[in-house]
Design an enzyme around this catalytic site. Structure first.
Site, PDB file in Angstrom:
ATOM      1  CD  GLU A 216      -2.999  -1.039   2.246  1.00  0.00           C
ATOM      2  OE1 GLU A 216      -3.625  -0.009   2.514  1.00  0.00           O
ATOM      3  OE2 GLU A 216      -3.104  -2.074   2.931  1.00  0.00           O
ATOM      4  CG  HIS A 232       5.329 -28.692   5.754  1.00  0.00           C
ATOM      5  ND1 HIS A 232       5.695 -30.004   5.981  1.00  0.00           N
ATOM      6  CD2 HIS A 232       5.781 -27.982   6.824  1.00  0.00           C
ATOM      7  CE1 HIS A 232       6.309 -30.090   7.148  1.00  0.00           C
ATOM      8  NE2 HIS A 232       6.387 -28.878   7.666  1.00  0.00           N
ATOM      9  CE  LYS A 323     -11.981   0.630   1.007  1.00  0.00           C
ATOM     10  NZ  LYS A 323     -11.495   1.409   2.136  1.00  0.00           N
TER      11      LYS A 323
HETATM   12  O1  PA5 Z   1      -4.920   0.909   4.914  1.00  0.00           O
HETATM   13  C1  PA5 Z   1      -5.776   1.083   4.059  1.00  0.00           C
HETATM   14  O2  PA5 Z   1      -5.977   2.190   3.523  1.00  0.00           O
HETATM   15  C2  PA5 Z   1      -6.673  -0.054   3.626  1.00  0.00           C
HETATM   16  O3  PA5 Z   1      -6.057  -1.284   3.814  1.00  0.00           O
HETATM   17  C3  PA5 Z   1      -8.012   0.023   4.384  1.00  0.00           C
HETATM   18  O4  PA5 Z   1      -7.801  -0.238   5.729  1.00  0.00           O
HETATM   19  C4  PA5 Z   1      -9.033  -0.961   3.796  1.00  0.00           C
HETATM   20  O5  PA5 Z   1      -9.340  -0.608   2.475  1.00  0.00           O
HETATM   21  C5  PA5 Z   1     -10.330  -0.994   4.603  1.00  0.00           C
HETATM   22  O6  PA5 Z   1     -10.803   0.306   4.847  1.00  0.00           O
HETATM   23  P1  PA5 Z   1     -11.214   0.710   6.330  1.00  0.00           P
HETATM   24  O7  PA5 Z   1     -10.012   0.476   7.173  1.00  0.00           O
HETATM   25  O8  PA5 Z   1     -11.615   2.128   6.253  1.00  0.00           O
HETATM   26  O9  PA5 Z   1     -12.338  -0.203   6.668  1.00  0.00           O
END
Ligand code: PA5
Length: 331
Positions: A216, A232, A323
């Site tokens: 990310e 494994h 999303k």
């Molecule tokens: O870190 C991030 O931006 C993502 O991994 C979000 O956590 C993920 O898309 C889920 O969104 P939220 O944490 O708002 O539920």
């Protein structure tokens, strides 16, 4: 983004100041934690903590599907930083029909409204951060909720000790992250090697967190190998892999002799190829401190790597794209 991670000790302190504010009542046999991505990691860390100190299992659900065994004996904790993640909202809606006792953790969003309308325990964390950078707020608020409800995984004094530990370790974590990000830039990005994070049980959740942060924040593909399970299956993949160029990040707990030997064994497997190695050792007196230290290094290093690549660590274009589409997929 770097600031958000550097502020982690502050996030921990803020959550500690609200310790005892939220609780639930009930006789539960297990805790089930629902959430996706950076919020879902709260479940991973609670499950890790429950291995050492829990008197009950913690089940992690990173999906909209509520397992059929969830019911009156379940304490369900629903975590979504934004409060607007469709899978988590769907899980919440299904949980309402399951008989489980529910607590919601978010910084607002649809889940806040839904929880308040239904009279569900609602834990509010501060707004305005990237979900993944808000890990301490979400994790420590949940630990406080569990402790105040009689389902302690970490006591308030242990949480306070970890806050002090994290404050002392920030500059060491920055140095470790700087070194690691330079290595990743040279040996993975510039040398075009596949990054592999290898660790040993019980640090699975930490390796996944490293992967997610590098995905990310740094926008790179990462493979995870967890010993001894990887002995494994994954090991066989290294007999004739599609790429022989590997940048192997070994995450070890030096106090775990067996774990360290397992990671050493994996080094002999990677060494058959064009592999570069970096070993990162956990610091801390217990699982919580180790998890927080390693997660801080992961967060900082992944942001530094993004900056070296001229990329914006905060932007997650593909998640936003998904999303938008998700509402249609799940409708
Ligand atoms: O870190 C991030 O931006 C993502 O991994 C979000 O956590 C993920 O898309 C889920 O969104 P939220 O944490 O708002 O539920």
């Amino acid at each position: 983004m770097l600031e958000q991670y550097l502020n982690w000790p502050r996030q921990v302190r803020d959550s500690l100041s609200k310790w005892g504010t939220w609780s639930v009542r009930g006789d539960f046999t297990h805790v089930a934690v629902f959430g996706m991505g950076g919020s879902g990691v709260v479940g991973d860390y609670l499950a890790l903590l429950s291995l050492e100190s829990g008197k009950y299992p913690v089940i992690v659900v990173k999906s909209h599907i509520v397992p059929s065994y969830v019911g009156e004996k379940t304490l369900a904790i629903v975590v979504s930083y934004s409060g607007n993640t469709i899978e988590t909202i769907m899980a919440f809606e299904n949980l309402l029909k399951s008989g489980a006792t529910i607590a919601v953790v978010s910084s607002g969003g649809v889940l806040k409204t839904m929880a308040q309308e239904r009279g569900v325990t609602y834990v509010e964390v501060p707004k305005g951060l990237a979900p993944r950078a808000s890990l301490p707020s979400m994790l420590y608020s949940t630990l406080g909720l569990l402790d105040s409800s009689g389902y302690t995984l970490v006591s308030k004094s242990a949480a306070e000790n970890s806050a002090e530990f994290l404050e002392e370790k920030v500059s060491e974590a920055v140095e470790a992250a700087r070194d690691l990000s330079k290595w990743l830039y040279e040996e993975a990005v510039r040398a075009e090697r596949l990054p592999v994070v290898v660790t040993h049980s019980p640090l699975e959740a930490i390796a996944i967190r490293f992967k997610n942060e590098l995905n990310e924040n740094s926008k790179i593909v990462v493979k995870v190998d967890i010993a001894p399970e990887c002995m494994h299956n994954d090991v066989v993949g290294y007999e004739a892999p599609t790429t022989r160029r590997l940048a192997v990040l070994e995450v070890v707990d030096p106090s775990n002799e067996v774990g360290t030997k397992l990671v050493d064994f994996m080094r002999s497997i990677y060494s058959e190829h064009d592999a570069a190695f970096y070993r990162l050792a956990a610091a801390g007196r217990n699982v919580l401190e180790k998890a927080m230290y390693l997660s801080l290094v992961a967060g900082l290093a992944s942001v530094m790597l993004a900056e070296m690549r001229g990329l914006d660590p905060a932007a997650t274009k593909s998640i936003a794209m998904y999303k938008k589409k998700a509402a249609e997929i799940f409708s």
